[in-house]
Design an enzyme around this catalytic site. Sequence first.
Site, short mmCIF file in Angstrom:
data_model
loop_
_atom_site.label_atom_id
_atom_site.label_comp_id
_atom_site.label_asym_id
_atom_site.label_seq_id
_atom_site.Cartn_x
_atom_site.Cartn_y
_atom_site.Cartn_z
N HIS A 63 0.81 -1.21 0.00
CA HIS A 63 0.00 0.00 0.00
C HIS A 63 0.85 1.26 0.00
CE1 HIS A 63 0.20 1.09 4.39
NE2 HIS A 63 0.29 -0.21 4.58
N ASP A 165 5.84 2.04 6.87
CA ASP A 165 4.53 1.40 6.67
C ASP A 165 3.74 2.24 5.66
OD1 ASP A 165 2.13 0.10 6.89
OD2 ASP A 165 1.71 0.76 8.92
N GLU A 195 -5.14 1.63 2.50
CA GLU A 195 -5.01 0.46 3.36
C GLU A 195 -5.19 0.83 4.82
OE1 GLU A 195 -2.88 -2.47 5.99
OE2 GLU A 195 -2.56 -0.33 5.73
N GLU A 196 -4.67 2.01 5.22
CA GLU A 196 -4.68 2.39 6.62
C GLU A 196 -6.08 2.70 7.15
OE1 GLU A 196 -2.34 1.91 8.44
OE2 GLU A 196 -0.43 2.22 7.42
N ASP A 218 4.06 -6.05 3.58
CA ASP A 218 3.74 -5.03 4.58
C ASP A 218 4.60 -5.23 5.81
OD1 ASP A 218 2.46 -2.86 5.77
OD2 ASP A 218 0.44 -3.59 5.35
N HIS A 304 3.63 2.82 13.11
CA HIS A 304 2.69 3.94 13.24
C HIS A 304 3.27 5.04 14.14
CE1 HIS A 304 -1.34 2.12 11.69
NE2 HIS A 304 -0.30 1.82 10.92
#
Length: 328
Positions: A63, A165, A195-196, A218, A304
């Site tokens: 992503h 990410d 995606e998130e 990922d 994150h």
Amino acid sequence: MEFNSELMKKFSNCFSPSGRENNIRNLIKEEIKDYVDELTTDPLGNLIARKKGNGKKILFSAHMDQIGLIITHVDEKGFLRFSNVGGLHPKELLGLRMIFDNNLEGVICSEELKDKEKLTMSKLYLDVASTSVDFVKNNFQIGDMCVFKSEYYETEDCVICKAADDRIGCYILIEALKNHPATDNDIYYVFSVQEEVGCRGAKTAGYGINPDIAIALDVTATGDSPDGIKMDVKLGGGAAIKLMDKSLITHPQVKELLTNLSIENNIKYQYEVLEFGGTDSGAIHMTRTGVPSGVISIPTRNIHSSGEIFNKNDVLECIKLTISITKS
């Protein structure tokens, strides 16, 4: 094969939160356009690169989007209120600097908390360093998004950056595509959107392509630092073959395929069970009548956050495993 620091730095610094992936999509398009048989952007914004073949239809997905914040209110004093775009915790945001697509910045501050009052997203605000209310209202509006501002940094074996990410997954797909081997298989390299916020791009791409097998690239968490996560994945342990997360139980034949390819090609690997989170494969494997799916995970600390850390050698092992799948 060496790690391309310049390319990864460019990807990490590219502003493209969920739903605003145009910048990173254009960068990737320029990087791969000379290596593909077909390059399309679907209606939702997924970039789909194809290496044509008459054999098995294989879909890889990484992503493009990154987590961020979206402005919900500009108050009378010129401070910005916001909500999260993707998984963020209030206590990890306080004091961080954020940057907007127009290169203006702000710092995340908090209202004064009363006794035993918990820090919540509603208590946070952005101070954009101006005493002019007109300046604020002329440059910021509801719906604007911002992302972490942090510098890219490398040591001999690891990288610290934002948006690992999943820009590192995109990097792996690009390097695999540039080294695409001779194969009869029909290969789709998908750079997905949103995606998130729910693996939305992967769902539509999977439906449209209807592959025989799907593999997501990922990041995954690690258990090698004192942050409370108990798992066996570690930096330097090689490509992580996912067995399960909250969105997917890896198809047994896919697990066997990834394991056997790793052994046959002398690829360093480790198994991963993640007790939270999900990937594009979680959405793809449930499309149409079902798609056998799995994940090649990149071990990453501080997911994150503004300082995600991964190991360059793990990345190279993930590239080798991706390339080996194209010939399977």
